[in-house]
Design an enzyme around this catalytic site. Structure first.
Site, PDB file in Angstrom:
ATOM      1  N   ASP A 186       0.872  -1.174   0.000  1.00 33.43           N
ATOM      2  CA  ASP A 186       0.000   0.000   0.000  1.00 33.43           C
ATOM      3  C   ASP A 186       0.913   1.228   0.000  1.00 33.43           C
ATOM      4  O   ASP A 186       2.133   1.130   0.131  1.00 33.43           O
ATOM      5  CB  ASP A 186      -0.997  -0.014   1.172  1.00 33.43           C
ATOM      6  CG  ASP A 186      -2.216   0.878   0.863  1.00 33.43           C
ATOM      7  OD1 ASP A 186      -2.150   1.665  -0.097  1.00 33.43           O
ATOM      8  OD2 ASP A 186      -3.223   0.804   1.590  1.00 33.43           O
TER       9      ASP A 186
HETATM   10  C1  BGC Z   1      -5.031   3.269   0.078  1.00 32.07           C
HETATM   11  C2  BGC Z   1      -5.198   2.253  -1.026  1.00 32.07           C
HETATM   12  C3  BGC Z   1      -5.111   2.944  -2.368  1.00 32.07           C
HETATM   13  C4  BGC Z   1      -3.775   3.656  -2.458  1.00 32.07           C
HETATM   14  C5  BGC Z   1      -3.516   4.332  -3.785  1.00 32.07           C
HETATM   15  C6  BGC Z   1      -3.824   4.150  -0.123  1.00 32.07           C
HETATM   16  O1  BGC Z   1      -3.795   5.211   0.750  1.00 32.07           O
HETATM   17  O2  BGC Z   1      -4.981   2.609   1.317  1.00 32.07           O
HETATM   18  O3  BGC Z   1      -6.411   1.579  -0.881  1.00 32.07           O
HETATM   19  O4  BGC Z   1      -5.275   2.034  -3.399  1.00 32.07           O
HETATM   20  O5  BGC Z   1      -3.728   4.639  -1.438  1.00 32.07           O
HETATM   21  O6  BGC Z   1      -4.286   5.452  -3.936  1.00 32.07           O
END
Ligand code: BGC
Length: 732
Positions: free
Chosen positions: A266
């Site tokens: 993530d």
């Molecule tokens: C989130 C993810 C997301 C990623 C990209 C993160 O902060 O937890 O779910 O896909 O950002 O935007």
């Protein structure tokens, strides 16, 4: 199995330097402005420099056929090996044309419609240069305080698994290389939804039983449906940040489940292992994550900074890189990017596809199916198309952004059909709209906290006056669009700001109220349930919100949604879910306090999982099993008769639950095991047949092994988890 693609991957891998391999494992944040400065500062040229150096295997947040073509061109034409980029984006509930938020879609229990909705999202995103979505989120959510429950399918692992598969199929289609399909990503692996006290990014400390029986099934289902990528997560699980968990990523996902796609971290979650106190610096974080099976570093830049040296120092084996890079290249080959790196960059298609009539129709259909009728005393609904004086009240009723919900990065503000607009179509603009007090003090963005209006009641008196002279008052109340989503945990689940005050003031002068809820999570609306005759759960339904709500309010569409998450009576009951354990003291036997309950609130939820009414009524009868004793190889056949006892045609989700009465690991009081959606004309009955095979009767023990134990079971049937019929059988 060595497929053609595997052979191509192997030969390409042989040509790659360590640095080029590490580059493939790096996902770089483009902020979709390819000409602007690099995310970490510096000029646009710096951004290109990273690409030219082959330091980038993927970009995220770049979008638009033209923009993607520009970055792809650098990767393909200006790097030594010309490996195309895979372009990731959060396509969560649509791209430009928005579907309901995922939790709302889950309320439809309509797997075909959900699959279709994901395919619409894929068609629009892929026309805009994107070939990989960071969805579906398959985290089970039992805690409405957690803002991200809006992104998931609710509290149940069985329903959640089927929806996970429907979404994966919708995004990926049958052919990943087709121009209108994109790679999906099951996230967040794993247990992010169990953040302690629903507080975002918090510790997760759960036992093996919950992990295997509740958290992992939707991920496993997504893997079985062929999802090409997984995303790990910000949370720790029992002391280990999951980004660094070999147990989850290597043993379970890539080992037991045989997943052959790749895992992306993530957003900088590799770096966050330093704050967690699991890695002392970036070098150690990169080492732990790579060894644990995090194949790609989203935005953290630690792999590009540290990994090559770690390999050269003999700390990380090059085989780890080879495994990660093979997985990433494989997906790029499957997407067809090596055949035509610009296949998703067709500006003509982009113009034609995005926002098409077909897509708007599809999201309208999904929106109607997602609406849940929570209460309808004395059939106040549907409204009459003529001869009824209606006041429409609430700032959310004319809001054209809030209904779009959170996680809608590519879509444009103010593009939803508001409830006001939807109702005006039915009434020839004669609906009397009074906005009443604001919900939020100012317009908010995805990045910032909503500033709620907690004091200013201006507009309230006007609303009360309008209510006084109306036959029926429709009040649209609930959460502002950005009150849910990432970083939006709440400790209060009541109607935000001054909306409760508004509701009570209107009620005093006219109790004939239809409350239309707009929200991204279960709310604690006990007062409303006690006083307001009709309550419609309309979530945040996306682009076509107002049209969908109006069709339901005026009875042109008979609601059939069922709650995918339990609604609590108050926030103190949370986490609350239907598949709880009985405990040693489930009931008050001796009129004393020594049983499992809270002293200040009823033990039941406000609305149970699976609840949802219709403009007609259904009666369940004749629950039958084909035998009362079964062996492990037998199928348990269950049938039930459902009759439409009302006056109009309606759809019903017939739900089957079981209870395994005694287990080596205690079993929940109910577990959803099957459901079927039927449509019945008034007065008509239908026999619905279910088959339970042995897979449905087992569970994971504390060694993570799936076991089926003999013993007594119950089967329950009904139109919600608060079922009406039951039968018994024994498994020998
Ligand atoms: C989130 C993810 C997301 C990623 C990209 C993160 O902060 O937890 O779910 O896909 O950002 O935007």
């Amino acid at each position: 199995m060595n497929t053609e693609i595997d052979k191509k991957v192997d030969s390409l891998l042989k040509l790659m330097t360590i640095e080029e391999k590490v580059g493939q494992m790096n996902q770089y944040n483009g902020f979709w402005d390819v000409t602007g400065p690099a995310p970490e500062g510096g000029s646009a040229e710096k951004k290109y420099e990273h690409l030219r150096n082959g330091w980038v295997g993927s970009m995220l947040t770049v979008r638009g056929a033209k923009e993607v073509r520009a970055v792809q061109k650098i990767a393909v034409e200006e790097t030594r090996l010309g490996i195309p980029l895979i372009i990731g984006f959060d396509v969560i509930h649509g791209y430009k044309t928005l579907s309901p938020i995922p939790l709302a879609e889950a309320a439809s229990w309509d797997l075909k419609a959900i699959e279709k909705s994901a395919s619409v999202a894929a068609a629009e995103a892929s026309a805009s240069g994107i070939n990989w979505t960071f969805g579906p989120m398959v985290d089970i959510g039992r805690d409405a305080r957690w803002g991200r429950v809006m992104e998931g399918a609710g509290e149940d692992p069985f329903l959640g698994s089927l929806i996970a598969q429907a979404r994966v199929k919708g995004f990926q289609g049958d052919d990943l290389s087709a121009v209108n399909t994109i790679a999906a990503c099951a996230k967040h692996f794993a247990a992010y939804g169990f953040a302690e006290a629903g507080k975002e990014y918090n510790t997760v400390d759960i036992g093996t039983s919950t992990l295997h029986n509740i958290v992992l099934p939707p991920f496993k289902a997504a893997a079985e449906a062929g999802v090409r990528t997984f995303m790990n997560s910000f949370n720790e699980l029992n002391g280990v940040p999951v980004t660094g968990s070999s147990y989850l990523q290597r043993d379970i996902l890539k080992g037991e489940w045989g997943f052959n796609g790749f895992v992306v971290s993530d957003w900088a979650s590799i770096n966050e292992m330093i704050s967690w106190g699991h890695a002392k610096d970036k070098r150690e974080a990169a080492k732990i994550a790579a060894i644990a099976g995090s194949d790609m570093d989203m935005e953290g830049n630690v792999y590009v900074e540290e990994l090559a040296q770690l390999v050269k120092d003999g700390v990380v084996e090059e085989a780890i890189l080879d495994d990660a890079v093979s997985r990433i290249l494989k997906v790029k080959f499957e997407l067809g990017l090596f055949d035509d790196p610009y296949k998703y960059c067709d500006e003509t298609r982009e113009k034609e596809v995005i926002g098409s009539k077909k897509h708007r129709e599809a999201v309208l259909d999904m929106a109607k199916k997602s609406i849940v009728l929570l209460k309808n005393k004395n059939n106040l609904l549907p409204l009459k198309k003529e001869g009824q004086k209606i006041a429409l009240i609430g700032a959310l009723a004319s809001d054209k952004s809030s209904p779009l919900g959170s996680w809608r990065i590519a879509s444009d503000d103010e593009t939803a059909v508001s409830v006001l607009e939807g109702m005006q179509k039915y009434t020839g603009n004669s609906v009397n709209y009074v906005k009443g007090p604001d919900v939020a003090l100012e317009t908010t963005t995805f990045l910032h906290e909503v500033k709620l209006n907690t004091k200013d009641t201006s507009g309230l008196e006007e609303a009360v006056t309008a209510a006084k002279s109306s036959d029926v008052v429709v009040m649209v109340l609930g959460e502002y669009g950005f009150q849910t989503g990432e970083g939006r945990s709440r400790t209060n689940l009541q109607l935000p700001g001054v909306q409760q005050e508004l509701l009570e003031a209107v009620y005093k002068v006219n109790p004939n109220i239809v409350l239309v809820l707009n929200n991204g999570r279960p709310l604690a609306i006990s007062w409303a349930d006690e006083h307001i005759p009709a309550i419609v759960e309309a979530w945040q339904l996306g682009t076509e919100t107002g049209n969908a709500v109006a069709e339901v309010l005026y009875g042109d569409y008979n609601p059939s949604g069922k709650l995918p998450m339990t609604f609590p009576r108050n926030v103190g009951q949370v986490p609350i879910y239907y598949n709880y354990k009985n405990t040693g003291r489930p009931v008050d036997k001796d009129d004393n306090v020594f049983w499992s309950h809270y002293v200040d609130v009823d033990k039941t939820p406000l609305y149970p999982f699976g609840h949802g009414l219709s403009y007609t009524s259904f009666e369940y009868s004749d629950l039958k099993l084909n035998a009362s004793t079964f062996s492990i190889s037998d199928e348990v056949q269950v049938s039930v008769t459902v009759t439409n006892t009302g006056k109009v045609e309606g759809k019903e989700v017939v739900q089957l639950y079981i209870r395994d009465l005694v287990g080596s690991i205690t079993r929940p009081v109910k577990e959803l095991k099957a459901f079927e959606m039927i449509t019945l004309q008034p007065g008509v009955s239908k026999t619905v047949n279910f088959v339970l095979n042995k897979e449905a009767l087992g569970f994971y023990n504390n060694d993570g092994k799936y076991v089926i134990e003999s013993g007594d079971f119950k089967v329950f049937l009904g139109g919600s988890s608060d079922t009406v019929l039951e039968a018994d059988f024994t498994l020998e």
